[in-house]
Scaffold this motif. Structure first.
Motif, PDB file in Angstrom:
ATOM      1  N   ILE A 235      -4.303   5.096  -0.178  1.00 53.51           N
ATOM      2  CA  ILE A 235      -3.652   5.546   1.059  1.00 53.51           C
ATOM      3  C   ILE A 235      -2.142   5.356   0.938  1.00 53.51           C
ATOM      4  O   ILE A 235      -1.355   6.217   1.348  1.00 53.51           O
ATOM      5  CB  ILE A 235      -4.215   4.800   2.292  1.00 53.51           C
ATOM      6  N   GLY A 236      -1.713   4.254   0.351  1.00 52.05           N
ATOM      7  CA  GLY A 236      -0.291   4.019   0.150  1.00 52.05           C
ATOM      8  C   GLY A 236       0.345   5.092  -0.728  1.00 52.05           C
ATOM      9  O   GLY A 236       1.459   5.550  -0.453  1.00 52.05           O
ATOM     10  N   ASP A 237      -0.369   5.489  -1.794  1.00 51.86           N
ATOM     11  CA  ASP A 237       0.131   6.567  -2.656  1.00 51.86           C
ATOM     12  C   ASP A 237       0.274   7.857  -1.857  1.00 51.86           C
ATOM     13  O   ASP A 237       1.266   8.586  -1.994  1.00 51.86           O
ATOM     14  CB  ASP A 237      -0.823   6.822  -3.829  1.00 51.86           C
ATOM     15  N   LEU A 238      -0.739   8.132  -1.045  1.00 51.70           N
ATOM     16  CA  LEU A 238      -0.734   9.367  -0.258  1.00 51.70           C
ATOM     17  C   LEU A 238       0.385   9.376   0.763  1.00 51.70           C
ATOM     18  O   LEU A 238       1.112  10.377   0.879  1.00 51.70           O
ATOM     19  CB  LEU A 238      -2.090   9.557   0.436  1.00 51.70           C
ATOM     20  N   THR A 239       0.546   8.294   1.504  1.00 57.49           N
ATOM     21  CA  THR A 239       1.594   8.281   2.531  1.00 57.49           C
ATOM     22  C   THR A 239       2.978   8.390   1.898  1.00 57.49           C
ATOM     23  O   THR A 239       3.854   9.062   2.445  1.00 57.49           O
ATOM     24  CB  THR A 239       1.498   7.032   3.433  1.00 57.49           C
ATOM     25  N   ALA A 240       3.161   7.772   0.728  1.00 60.39           N
ATOM     26  CA  ALA A 240       4.453   7.878   0.039  1.00 60.39           C
ATOM     27  C   ALA A 240       4.709   9.320  -0.405  1.00 60.39           C
ATOM     28  O   ALA A 240       5.801   9.860  -0.205  1.00 60.39           O
ATOM     29  CB  ALA A 240       4.497   6.932  -1.157  1.00 60.39           C
ATOM     30  N   ALA A 241       3.714   9.948  -0.990  1.00 70.37           N
ATOM     31  CA  ALA A 241       3.882  11.325  -1.470  1.00 70.37           C
ATOM     32  C   ALA A 241       4.051  12.311  -0.320  1.00 70.37           C
ATOM     33  O   ALA A 241       4.800  13.286  -0.434  1.00 70.37           O
ATOM     34  CB  ALA A 241       2.679  11.721  -2.319  1.00 70.37           C
ATOM     35  N   MET A 242       3.350  12.064   0.786  1.00 74.37           N
ATOM     36  CA  MET A 242       3.379  12.972   1.928  1.00 74.37           C
ATOM     37  C   MET A 242       4.559  12.708   2.853  1.00 74.37           C
ATOM     38  O   MET A 242       4.856  13.528   3.726  1.00 74.37           O
ATOM     39  CB  MET A 242       2.053  12.850   2.701  1.00 74.37           C
ATOM     40  N   GLY A 243       5.209  11.550   2.679  1.00 70.25           N
ATOM     41  CA  GLY A 243       6.341  11.206   3.517  1.00 70.25           C
ATOM     42  C   GLY A 243       5.965  10.886   4.948  1.00 70.25           C
ATOM     43  O   GLY A 243       6.720  11.161   5.883  1.00 70.25           O
ATOM     44  N   ILE A 244       4.797  10.271   5.134  1.00 67.39           N
ATOM     45  CA  ILE A 244       4.335   9.923   6.480  1.00 67.39           C
ATOM     46  C   ILE A 244       3.776   8.501   6.476  1.00 67.39           C
ATOM     47  O   ILE A 244       3.506   7.936   5.420  1.00 67.39           O
ATOM     48  CB  ILE A 244       3.249  10.912   6.992  1.00 67.39           C
ATOM     49  N   ALA A 245       3.589   7.951   7.647  1.00 70.82           N
ATOM     50  CA  ALA A 245       2.987   6.633   7.796  1.00 70.82           C
ATOM     51  C   ALA A 245       1.461   6.773   7.873  1.00 70.82           C
ATOM     52  O   ALA A 245       0.937   7.835   8.214  1.00 70.82           O
ATOM     53  CB  ALA A 245       3.518   5.961   9.057  1.00 70.82           C
TER      54      ALA A 245
ATOM     55  N   ALA B  29       2.535  18.410   3.879  1.00 78.13           N
ATOM     56  CA  ALA B  29       1.930  17.116   3.579  1.00 78.13           C
ATOM     57  C   ALA B  29       0.596  17.299   2.859  1.00 78.13           C
ATOM     58  O   ALA B  29       0.303  16.585   1.886  1.00 78.13           O
ATOM     59  CB  ALA B  29       1.736  16.318   4.870  1.00 78.13           C
ATOM     60  N   LEU B  30      -0.188  18.270   3.292  1.00 78.41           N
ATOM     61  CA  LEU B  30      -1.467  18.543   2.641  1.00 78.41           C
ATOM     62  C   LEU B  30      -1.253  18.990   1.194  1.00 78.41           C
ATOM     63  O   LEU B  30      -1.985  18.573   0.293  1.00 78.41           O
ATOM     64  CB  LEU B  30      -2.247  19.614   3.418  1.00 78.41           C
ATOM     65  N   GLU B  31      -0.248  19.811   0.970  1.00 78.83           N
ATOM     66  CA  GLU B  31       0.035  20.244  -0.404  1.00 78.83           C
ATOM     67  C   GLU B  31       0.399  19.053  -1.288  1.00 78.83           C
ATOM     68  O   GLU B  31      -0.045  18.957  -2.436  1.00 78.83           O
ATOM     69  CB  GLU B  31       1.149  21.282  -0.432  1.00 78.83           C
ATOM     70  N   GLN B  32       1.183  18.123  -0.764  1.00 73.47           N
ATOM     71  CA  GLN B  32       1.534  16.935  -1.534  1.00 73.47           C
ATOM     72  C   GLN B  32       0.291  16.087  -1.834  1.00 73.47           C
ATOM     73  O   GLN B  32       0.148  15.561  -2.943  1.00 73.47           O
ATOM     74  CB  GLN B  32       2.589  16.110  -0.800  1.00 73.47           C
ATOM     75  N   ALA B  33      -0.600  15.986  -0.871  1.00 79.82           N
ATOM     76  CA  ALA B  33      -1.850  15.252  -1.091  1.00 79.82           C
ATOM     77  C   ALA B  33      -2.686  15.940  -2.158  1.00 79.82           C
ATOM     78  O   ALA B  33      -3.251  15.279  -3.045  1.00 79.82           O
ATOM     79  CB  ALA B  33      -2.626  15.137   0.217  1.00 79.82           C
ATOM     80  N   MET B  34      -2.768  17.270  -2.102  1.00 80.43           N
ATOM     81  CA  MET B  34      -3.523  18.020  -3.103  1.00 80.43           C
ATOM     82  C   MET B  34      -2.987  17.736  -4.500  1.00 80.43           C
ATOM     83  O   MET B  34      -3.755  17.451  -5.427  1.00 80.43           O
ATOM     84  CB  MET B  34      -3.458  19.521  -2.814  1.00 80.43           C
ATOM     85  N   LEU B  35      -1.676  17.794  -4.652  1.00 78.59           N
ATOM     86  CA  LEU B  35      -1.076  17.559  -5.965  1.00 78.59           C
ATOM     87  C   LEU B  35      -1.368  16.149  -6.472  1.00 78.59           C
ATOM     88  O   LEU B  35      -1.654  15.954  -7.660  1.00 78.59           O
ATOM     89  CB  LEU B  35       0.429  17.817  -5.904  1.00 78.59           C
ATOM     90  N   LEU B  36      -1.332  15.178  -5.577  1.00 82.45           N
ATOM     91  CA  LEU B  36      -1.598  13.801  -5.977  1.00 82.45           C
ATOM     92  C   LEU B  36      -3.068  13.607  -6.358  1.00 82.45           C
ATOM     93  O   LEU B  36      -3.372  12.997  -7.395  1.00 82.45           O
ATOM     94  CB  LEU B  36      -1.194  12.848  -4.848  1.00 82.45           C
ATOM     95  N   PHE B  37      -3.979  14.125  -5.550  1.00 84.31           N
ATOM     96  CA  PHE B  37      -5.405  14.038  -5.897  1.00 84.31           C
ATOM     97  C   PHE B  37      -5.682  14.767  -7.212  1.00 84.31           C
ATOM     98  O   PHE B  37      -6.480  14.310  -8.036  1.00 84.31           O
ATOM     99  CB  PHE B  37      -6.275  14.648  -4.791  1.00 84.31           C
TER     100      PHE B  37
END
Length: 188
Positions: free
Chosen positions: A34-44, A16-24
């Motif tokens: 936050i919505g973008d992050l939760t979608a990319a990370m696959g979490i609520a 999940a952190l890696e997905q957040a890194m890529l998005l940032f």
């Protein structure tokens, strides 16, 4: 006595952190919700807050993860035995990493306004390496390690910008080669 136990995480925090890194990296802090992050990370959202605190702390962890990548140009390149070899390696790695198809283009640290402290740390590492090189006689006496560090950082920022605008690895390598022509040489 009743006691509430925390439920175990139902997601892989590192993934999940890696997905957040890529998005940032791709969008920047301000353009990532936050919505973008939760979608990319696959979490609520509650899971994001429970695991990472808040968006800013998640961002800082993502930046730390970025800097721990195996071929991080500065960290890897500065290990070379001479300053010239170190900068040649830094620029070579930057050209490769900034254009790699496996992640967003350019440099996360150079592209993100909020990471000025990390750019300053990179500059300090360059200045220290150039001071060592000067003491070892690798540069002419009148070489200014601070100005040289600023120059290398400007080249890296320019290469990052070129990559984000679609520059190819070959184009970035050409920039690196020209930059090395201006690098001071050992006195004879």
């Amino acid at each position: 006595m009743w006691c509430e136990m925390a439920r175990p995480r139902s997601f892989d925090r590192d993934a999940a952190l890696e997905q957040a890194m890529l998005l940032f990296w791709e969008r920047g802090y301000d353009e990532t919700s936050i919505g973008d992050l939760t979608a990319a990370m696959g979490i609520a959202a509650p899971s994001l807050y429970a695991a990472f605190g808040d968006k800013r702390r998640l961002f800082e962890e993502a930046a730390e993860l970025y800097e721990r990548q195996p071929d991080a140009p500065l960290v890897t390149g500065l290990r070379e035995p001479t300053a010239r070899a170190a900068i040649a390696r830094v620029l070579e790695l930057a050209a490769r990493e900034y254009t790699a198809p496996t992640h967003p283009r350019g440099c996360f640290v150079n592209a993100e306004p909020l990471l000025g402290d990390r750019r300053a740390a990179g500059r300090a590492a360059l200045v220290a390496r150039f001071h060592e090189a000067q003491v070892a006689g690798e540069f002419p006496d009148d070489t200014d390690p601070s100005a040289l560090a600023d120059y290398i950082q400007a080249v890296l920022a320019g290469m990052s910008s070129q990559a984000r605008d679609g520059g190819t690895r070959a184009e970035l390598e050409a920039i690196a080669n020209v930059a090395l022509l201006a690098f001071p040489r050992r006195p004879r």
